[in-house]
Design a protein around this motif. Structure first.
Motif, PDB file in Angstrom:
ATOM      1  N   LYS A   1       0.713  -1.244  -0.065  1.00  0.00           N
ATOM      2  CA  LYS A   1      -0.112  -0.146  -0.043  1.00  0.00           C
ATOM      3  C   LYS A   1       0.931   1.182  -0.071  1.00  0.00           C
ATOM      4  O   LYS A   1       0.451   2.012  -0.588  1.00  0.00           O
ATOM      5  CB  LYS A   1      -0.868   0.037   1.227  1.00  0.00           C
TER       6      LYS A   1
ATOM      7  N   LEU B   1       2.251   1.946  -3.547  1.00  0.00           N
ATOM      8  CA  LEU B   1       1.258   2.009  -4.549  1.00  0.00           C
ATOM      9  C   LEU B   1       0.652   3.389  -4.355  1.00  0.00           C
ATOM     10  O   LEU B   1       0.521   4.427  -5.269  1.00  0.00           O
ATOM     11  CB  LEU B   1       0.228   1.209  -4.302  1.00  0.00           C
ATOM     12  N   ASN B   2       0.675   3.979  -2.979  1.00  0.00           N
ATOM     13  CA  ASN B   2       0.295   5.489  -2.996  1.00  0.00           C
ATOM     14  C   ASN B   2       1.213   6.544  -2.803  1.00  0.00           C
ATOM     15  O   ASN B   2       0.777   7.594  -2.873  1.00  0.00           O
ATOM     16  CB  ASN B   2      -0.344   5.319  -1.260  1.00  0.00           C
TER      17      ASN B   2
ATOM     18  N   SER C   1      -4.069  -6.939  -6.794  1.00  0.00           N
ATOM     19  CA  SER C   1      -3.938  -5.392  -5.952  1.00  0.00           C
ATOM     20  C   SER C   1      -3.170  -4.225  -6.777  1.00  0.00           C
ATOM     21  O   SER C   1      -3.462  -3.024  -6.753  1.00  0.00           O
ATOM     22  CB  SER C   1      -3.222  -5.840  -4.757  1.00  0.00           C
ATOM     23  N   VAL C   2      -2.035  -4.821  -7.347  1.00  0.00           N
ATOM     24  CA  VAL C   2      -1.002  -3.707  -8.027  1.00  0.00           C
ATOM     25  C   VAL C   2      -2.233  -3.208  -9.368  1.00  0.00           C
ATOM     26  O   VAL C   2      -2.296  -1.850  -9.582  1.00  0.00           O
ATOM     27  CB  VAL C   2      -0.015  -4.026  -8.333  1.00  0.00           C
ATOM     28  N   GLU C   3      -2.447  -4.171 -10.071  1.00  0.00           N
ATOM     29  CA  GLU C   3      -3.192  -3.792 -11.290  1.00  0.00           C
ATOM     30  C   GLU C   3      -4.642  -2.943 -11.070  1.00  0.00           C
ATOM     31  O   GLU C   3      -4.998  -2.024 -11.940  1.00  0.00           O
ATOM     32  CB  GLU C   3      -3.298  -4.902 -12.324  1.00  0.00           C
ATOM     33  N   ASP C   4      -5.377  -3.516 -10.183  1.00  0.00           N
ATOM     34  CA  ASP C   4      -6.476  -2.693  -9.817  1.00  0.00           C
ATOM     35  C   ASP C   4      -6.184  -1.467  -9.167  1.00  0.00           C
ATOM     36  O   ASP C   4      -7.094  -0.364  -9.882  1.00  0.00           O
ATOM     37  CB  ASP C   4      -7.211  -3.781  -8.484  1.00  0.00           C
ATOM     38  N   TYR C   5      -5.311  -1.125  -8.590  1.00  0.00           N
ATOM     39  CA  TYR C   5      -4.774   0.182  -8.253  1.00  0.00           C
ATOM     40  C   TYR C   5      -4.478   1.206  -9.256  1.00  0.00           C
ATOM     41  O   TYR C   5      -5.360   2.283  -9.504  1.00  0.00           O
ATOM     42  CB  TYR C   5      -3.621   0.097  -7.060  1.00  0.00           C
ATOM     43  N   TYR C   6      -3.744   0.739 -10.239  1.00  0.00           N
ATOM     44  CA  TYR C   6      -3.159   1.418 -11.170  1.00  0.00           C
ATOM     45  C   TYR C   6      -4.302   1.544 -12.330  1.00  0.00           C
ATOM     46  O   TYR C   6      -4.608   2.811 -13.053  1.00  0.00           O
ATOM     47  CB  TYR C   6      -1.892   1.159 -11.999  1.00  0.00           C
TER      48      TYR C   6
ATOM     49  N   LYS D   1      -7.381   2.352 -11.575  1.00  0.00           N
ATOM     50  CA  LYS D   1      -8.123   3.409 -11.496  1.00  0.00           C
ATOM     51  C   LYS D   1      -7.980   4.729 -12.099  1.00  0.00           C
ATOM     52  O   LYS D   1      -8.728   5.651 -12.290  1.00  0.00           O
ATOM     53  CB  LYS D   1      -8.329   3.500  -9.853  1.00  0.00           C
ATOM     54  N   ASN D   2      -6.493   4.926 -12.344  1.00  0.00           N
ATOM     55  CA  ASN D   2      -6.005   6.120 -12.994  1.00  0.00           C
ATOM     56  C   ASN D   2      -6.048   6.031 -14.650  1.00  0.00           C
ATOM     57  O   ASN D   2      -5.338   6.804 -15.147  1.00  0.00           O
ATOM     58  CB  ASN D   2      -4.463   6.146 -12.762  1.00  0.00           C
TER      59      ASN D   2
END
Length: 344
Positions: free
Chosen positions: A56, A59-60, A83-88, A90-91
């Motif tokens: 986290k 990623l943040n 988790s990594v791909e879901d986070y990025y 979003k952008n």
């Protein structure tokens, strides 16, 4: 040598011979650093601490891009990749991103030229071998505590970092806790007078007694031989490694082949605060005396259950370190100051 975050980012960016081949839309919102200025991160280990904290944080961070994950447990690796791909994702306008590579061998991750730094969140027995390999590969390193299991290991790693001129950081978040920061600030500024004694405690080893465990077949998602690595060969049993398809407290933290238990687990945090407040970060005690209690000889888990260690520093300061609760108390010629970390 002290290195600020700003200098770290500039230093890594200046060392990059060519820009990362990463689409800019995947690297953050408007105003974020350019792709060529980002630190390419490889996550080595995707277990409990990675999921709870380390991943986290990267990623943040606007200065970092997680490019790859390495893990010998396929279930955990798949979760980390998601988790990594879901986070990025979003952008991105499309809401999709597929830019996180996965590896079962950390050496393959280290071979990537676009990985600038690695976060090592593995069982303790892997910390130094992986850190040494990363440093020799030209990577900067963030490593979970404790850094090493022996003085010889620590000396070898320190020498390698100096020789290769890399940045090495050990993760010890207690330095960021406001109460401990304030305590050390007051002590080092003489608000309790001359320090005479320090008391420090950690939780007693929780449930470290375990009956003999039967040999099991290693689960299909785990490359058990790679998990063992430099440790002595021993047959697989779930209490030696970690819970299947979960992130509960792992058994390896209670076994001397892989970890030294609570004495170095929480101890790495709180004894660091002792050194910080006492102004002895670059030295150590001149006398050490300790005693402890281990589980019964037939217990599978075999790290210390309870202990008390007494230290004397060259200036006469005495430190008592024991199993009780996570706290620290500095006693000086003009007063004392106390702080603790809540459990739970």
């Amino acid at each position: 040598k002290g290195i600020t975050r700003r200098c770290f980012v500039k230093g890594v960016a200046a060392a990059i011979a060519a820009p990362h081949i990463v689409p800019s839309f995947a690297l953050g919102r408007a105003g974020s650093p350019a792709p060529s200025s980002r630190i390419g991160i490889g996550m080595i280990g995707a277990g409990r601490q990675t999921v709870a904290s380390n991943l986290k944080a990267f990623l943040n961070s606007p200065d970092t891009q997680v490019l790859a994950v390495c893990e010998v447990d396929g279930w955990r690796m798949a979760n980390a990749k998601k988790s990594v791909e879901d986070y990025y994702a979003k952008n991105r306008r499309s809401g999709k991103y597929r830019g996180c590579a996965t590896y079962g061998d950390f050496r393959e991750l280290l071979a990537r030229r676009d990985i600038d730094a690695v976060m090592i969140s593995t069982p303790d027995h892997w910390h130094v071998p992986m850190s040494l390999a990363a440093v020799e590969a030209g990577k900067d390193v963030a490593c979970e505590k404790p850094i090493a299991r022996t003085i010889a290991e620590g000396r070898a790693l320190s020498d390698a970092v100096t020789r290769r001129k890399r940045v090495f950081r050990v993760d010890s978040e207690f330095r960021s806790k406001k109460n401990f920061h304030r305590i050390c600030e007051l002590v080092r500024n003489g608000r309790i007078g001359k320090v005479r004694a320090i008391q420090v405690g950690v939780p007693a080893g929780d449930n470290v007694t375990c009956p003999p465990c039967p040999e099991m077949s290693a689960p299909e998602e785990l490359d058990y031989r790679k998990w063992l690595g430099p440790a002595p060969y021993a047959p697989y049993t779930v209490n030696r490694v970690h819970p299947r398809k979960g992130y509960g407290r792992p058994g390896w933290m209670r076994h001397l082949d892989y970890c030294d238990g609570m004495v170095t687990n929480w101890g790495a945090h709180l004894c660091d605060i002792v050194q910080w407040g006492n102004g002895t970060e670059r030295t150590g005690p001149v006398e050490v005396e300790g005693r402890g209690a281990y589980p019964p000889p037939n217990s599978f888990w075999n790290v210390l259950k309870t202990f008390e260690v007494k230290y004397r520093f060259a200036d006469g300061v005495r430190v008592t370190y024991n199993t009780s609760k996570p706290y620290i108390r500095f006693e000086g010629s003009e007063g004392w100051i106390y702080g603790e970390f809540p459990q739970g």
